[in-house]
Write a protein that holds these residues in place. Structure first.
Motif, mmCIF file in Angstrom:
data_model
loop_
_atom_site.group_PDB
_atom_site.id
_atom_site.type_symbol
_atom_site.label_atom_id
_atom_site.label_comp_id
_atom_site.label_asym_id
_atom_site.label_seq_id
_atom_site.Cartn_x
_atom_site.Cartn_y
_atom_site.Cartn_z
ATOM 1 N N LEU A 183 0.746 -1.095 -0.081
ATOM 2 C CA LEU A 183 -0.055 -0.023 -0.002
ATOM 3 C C LEU A 183 0.759 1.312 -0.105
ATOM 4 N N LEU A 184 2.048 1.077 0.675
ATOM 5 C CA LEU A 184 3.060 2.350 0.767
ATOM 6 C C LEU A 184 3.468 2.491 -0.579
ATOM 7 N N GLU A 185 3.920 1.422 -1.144
ATOM 8 C CA GLU A 185 4.375 1.506 -2.518
ATOM 9 C C GLU A 185 3.386 2.518 -3.562
ATOM 10 N N TRP A 186 2.268 1.864 -3.457
ATOM 11 C CA TRP A 186 1.145 2.375 -4.254
ATOM 12 C C TRP A 186 1.118 4.078 -3.793
ATOM 13 N N GLN A 187 1.073 4.076 -2.573
ATOM 14 C CA GLN A 187 1.113 5.749 -2.138
ATOM 15 C C GLN A 187 2.036 6.626 -2.633
ATOM 16 N N ARG A 188 3.217 5.939 -2.659
ATOM 17 C CA ARG A 188 4.517 6.766 -3.334
ATOM 18 C C ARG A 188 4.303 6.863 -5.020
ATOM 19 N N ARG A 189 3.819 5.796 -5.556
ATOM 20 C CA ARG A 189 3.669 5.977 -6.961
ATOM 21 C C ARG A 189 2.588 7.353 -7.352
ATOM 22 N N LEU A 190 1.618 7.112 -6.565
ATOM 23 C CA LEU A 190 0.526 8.047 -6.887
ATOM 24 C C LEU A 190 0.868 9.394 -6.355
ATOM 25 N N ALA A 191 1.794 9.779 -5.353
ATOM 26 C CA ALA A 191 2.356 11.031 -4.939
ATOM 27 C C ALA A 191 3.340 11.565 -5.835
#
Length: 334
Positions: A146-154
């Motif tokens: 989830l944190l990886e997805w958050q960073r990609r979105l950011a």
């Protein structure tokens, strides 16, 4: 109107069974509610005040600044007006109010448990919204994913919104502690499920300070009543009760699994607050249980039933007897 669990009066009318004769297993609300201490008269008489200690209790419990709201439902309906982006990806099935709130902007609908499907559309998404653990299937993605997805979105100015209403039983998987530094992460929490206080209508929004302020402005003053704040502050601060609750829910979920297994149904799916049972004849099973005064939640796609926790041995035995009677239906193909 969207369907929700807990509509016991409607079920009683439909099936002609008096309200007091029902066993309601249609929600993921704990059958063991936090014993709220008596509400002082002054709490009923005065307008709610932020200096009552609730925000501090929430900060300590969640590990992040949290905005109290009138149940996470209030935030679900308000967030689409406050978050940017037109292309929303929704992980389904999930709590139906999310789809209703974002309907005009949903571009991708992905299976909730299919990480590959979500990753394939992530770079074409402005906002990813998912429920973890998922309602009704109980699936949860690892925190690091989830944190990886958050960073990609950011990296593209996108947002991640995670509804963690059912995560208290496994809070080490929560993203709450990441909110302060993420800048594009919103986490929704609820007092209703783990604490069994759904009627208090208290939820929390963990998000960047600017978004919390905007949401507070949109919802207006006194969003949570004084008595509800009193109950929430006590519940979030009572560590001894929380530890007892963890054990109690785990034991109740294991006992429910045994009853499901004995009836020829799969157990172990879901989270400690409910069990998810996929079955091709789910609608018929729900109706047959309702005729016996047992209310469970039916989901058509994928076909399955969500069983809440029976609160005591008598309720568990009643469910076991009903499922035993329905064994021919359980075992017969559609």
């Amino acid at each position: 109107m969207l369907e929700h669990g807990g509509r016991l009066r409607a079920a009683a009318q439909t099936h002609g069974i008096p309200l007091e004769h029902w066993l309601d297993l249609s929600t993921g609300i704990s059958p063991y509610a936090y014993p709220v201490p008596p509400v002082p008269t002054a709490v009923w008489q005065r307008l709610p005040e932020e200096e009552d200690g609730l925000e501090a209790a929430a900060r300590h419990y969640y590990g992040a600044e949290a905005l109290p709201v009138a149940g996470s439902q209030a935030a679900i309906q308000a967030l689409p007006d406050l978050l940017p982006g037109r292309r929303v990806t929704l992980a389904l099935p999930s709590y139906a109010e999310h789809a209703a709130a974002w309907e005009a902007r949903i571009e991708h609908r992905c299976p909730a448990g299919d990480a590959k499907a979500i990753e394939q559309v992530l770079d074409d998404t402005d906002l990813l919204l998912l429920v973890s653990p998922n309602n009704p299937t109980g699936h949860h993605h690892p925190r690091e994913r989830l944190l990886e997805w958050q960073r990609r979105l950011a990296s593209r100015g996108g947002w991640l919104v995670v509804d963690e209403a059912f995560i208290d039983c496994a809070a080490d998987g929560s993203l709450a502690s990441a909110v302060e530094h993420a800048g594009n992460l919103v986490v929704l929490r609820s007092l209703g499920k783990f604490f069994g206080l759904a009627g208090a209508r208290v939820g929390f929004v963990l998000a960047p300070a600017a978004l919390r302020a905007a949401l507070a402005g949109k919802l207006g003053p006194w969003a949570v009543s004084g008595p509800a704040r009193h109950a929430a502050r006590a519940a979030l601060s009572d560590r001894d009760w929380q530890q007892t609750q963890h054990l109690r829910l785990a034991n109740a979920a294991s006992a429910l699994d045994e009853v499901l297994y004995a009836a020829g149904l799969p157990g172990g799916n879901g989270c400690p607050l409910f069990r998810w049972v996929p079955h091709p004849r789910a609608a018929e099973l729900q109706h047959a249980l309702a005729r016996r005064g047992i209310l469970v939640r039916h989901f058509p796609q994928p076909a399955g039933l969500r069983f809440g926790l029976p609160g005591d041995a008598a309720a568990l035995a009643r469910l076991a007897e009903a499922l035993h009677e329905l064994r021919p239906l359980i075992e017969s193909p559609k």
